[in-house]
Design an enzyme around this catalytic site. Structure first.
Site, PDB file in Angstrom:
ATOM      1  N   ARG A   1     -10.564  -0.494   8.635  1.00 40.45           N
ATOM      2  CA  ARG A   1     -10.316  -1.920   8.821  1.00 40.45           C
ATOM      3  C   ARG A   1     -11.567  -2.633   9.305  1.00 40.45           C
ATOM      4  O   ARG A   1     -11.586  -3.860   9.380  1.00 40.45           O
ATOM      5  CB  ARG A   1      -9.179  -2.129   9.819  1.00 40.45           C
TER       6      ARG A   1
ATOM      7  N   ARG B   1      -2.634 -10.316  13.136  1.00 39.11           N
ATOM      8  CA  ARG B   1      -3.093  -9.206  12.289  1.00 39.11           C
ATOM      9  C   ARG B   1      -3.667  -9.719  10.974  1.00 39.11           C
ATOM     10  O   ARG B   1      -4.639  -9.181  10.453  1.00 39.11           O
ATOM     11  CB  ARG B   1      -1.938  -8.237  12.026  1.00 39.11           C
TER      12      ARG B   1
ATOM     13  N   ARG C   1      11.018  -2.906  13.141  1.00 39.21           N
ATOM     14  CA  ARG C   1       9.892  -2.429  13.943  1.00 39.21           C
ATOM     15  C   ARG C   1       9.410  -3.529  14.878  1.00 39.21           C
ATOM     16  O   ARG C   1       9.481  -4.713  14.553  1.00 39.21           O
ATOM     17  CB  ARG C   1       8.742  -1.993  13.024  1.00 39.21           C
TER      18      ARG C   1
ATOM     19  N   LYS D   1       0.821  -1.216   0.000  1.00 38.78           N
ATOM     20  CA  LYS D   1       0.000   0.000   0.000  1.00 38.78           C
ATOM     21  C   LYS D   1       0.853   1.263   0.000  1.00 38.78           C
ATOM     22  O   LYS D   1       0.573   2.231  -0.722  1.00 38.78           O
ATOM     23  CB  LYS D   1      -0.926   0.011   1.230  1.00 38.78           C
TER      24      LYS D   1
ATOM     25  N   ARG E   1      11.655  -6.877   6.630  1.00 39.11           N
ATOM     26  CA  ARG E   1      11.627  -5.419   6.478  1.00 39.11           C
ATOM     27  C   ARG E   1      12.448  -4.735   7.577  1.00 39.11           C
ATOM     28  O   ARG E   1      12.383  -5.117   8.739  1.00 39.11           O
ATOM     29  CB  ARG E   1      10.162  -4.927   6.532  1.00 39.11           C
TER      30      ARG E   1
END
Length: 249
Positions: free
Chosen positions: A133, A208, A197, A59, A168
């Site tokens: 969401r 998630r 992160r 995104k 990532r």
């Protein structure tokens, strides 16, 4: 008499030279700029774009393409949440507990954070990434007058999402995102300072993804014929070509 009537009733038909002699060049320029602004506003078919997809679906990459071509304001709920947490705001502190557990941040916290950012987007138009969401969030957007014109859903298989997210890394000095496999940095100094992160782990991603799949169909049903579904596991330029084609039609 003719001049006053022309200005009052036929201002769009009077030549700029005549208008200038009657009310001054400044007024002519104001009218011209006003009409051009109205035309530009009318030419923009899409004032609000939703980018919907699981974490790691691409995104943010597509939002950058949208910003570059269309000049829209990119609002990422993830970025806004992390900024609120870093600032140790009241909302940020409440959200942090959910983020650290890999749980979805409750609707009321998300809505409270995003509302002012949407208002600030003004006439530029907005790209919303990471919200809604849930149907509650979608209804809240409508209540704020922020109903999207189109919604792009980026579909990517879960196992590929895990690989994207776990690899990532973030450069804390520049904010640039790297991937240890797909786009690693070449500068050793950058490599040494990369950070992961706290929510970019498989353990926190799996819940998630479960929540994402639970909410996907209700959100798609809510927006109906505004939804465009795209296979997100193809090169980002191919995904962008599809998005751009829809926005240009």
């Amino acid at each position: 008499m003719f001049g006053r009537f022309a200005v009052a009733s036929q201002s769009k038909l009077v030549a700029p030279v005549l208008l200038g002699s009657l009310v001054g060049a400044g007024t002519v320029m104001y009218i011209w700029q006003r009409d051009r602004a109205a035309e530009a506003h009318a030419d923009k078919k899409h004032r609000g774009v939703l980018l919907f997809g699981a974490p790691g679906s691409g995104k943010g990459t597509q939002a950058e393409f949208l910003k570059e071509k269309y000049g829209m304001v990119h609002l990422s709920t993830g970025d806004i949440l992390r900024a609120e947490v870093a600032a140790k705001s009241e909302l940020g502190q409440k959200a942090k507990d959910f983020m650290d557990r890999g749980a979805l941040v409750p609707d009321d916290l998300i809505i409270g954070m995003i509302k002012q950012h949407l208002v600030n987007a003004g006439d530029k138009g907005w790209i919303l990434d990471g919200m809604p969401r849930t149907q509650v969030q979608a209804q809240a957007l409508d209540a704020m007058g922020c109903t999207p014109d189109i919604m792009f859903v980026l579909d990517v298989p879960d196992e590929e999402l895990v690989e994207r997210i776990v690899g990532r890394r973030n450069d804390p000095e520049t904010g640039k995102i790297y991937h240890l496999k797909f786009s690693p940095p070449t500068d050793q100094a950058v490599i040494d300072r990369l950070k992961q992160r706290s929510d970019d782990t498989e353990e926190k991603l799996r819940p998630r993804l479960v929540a994402y799949h639970q909410n996907l169909n209700p959100i798609v049903s809510y927006y109906g014929d505004k939804v465009v579904r795209i296979k997100g596991n193809q090169p980002s330029k191919h995904v962008w070509a599809i998005i751009d084609k829809h926005l240009s039609e």
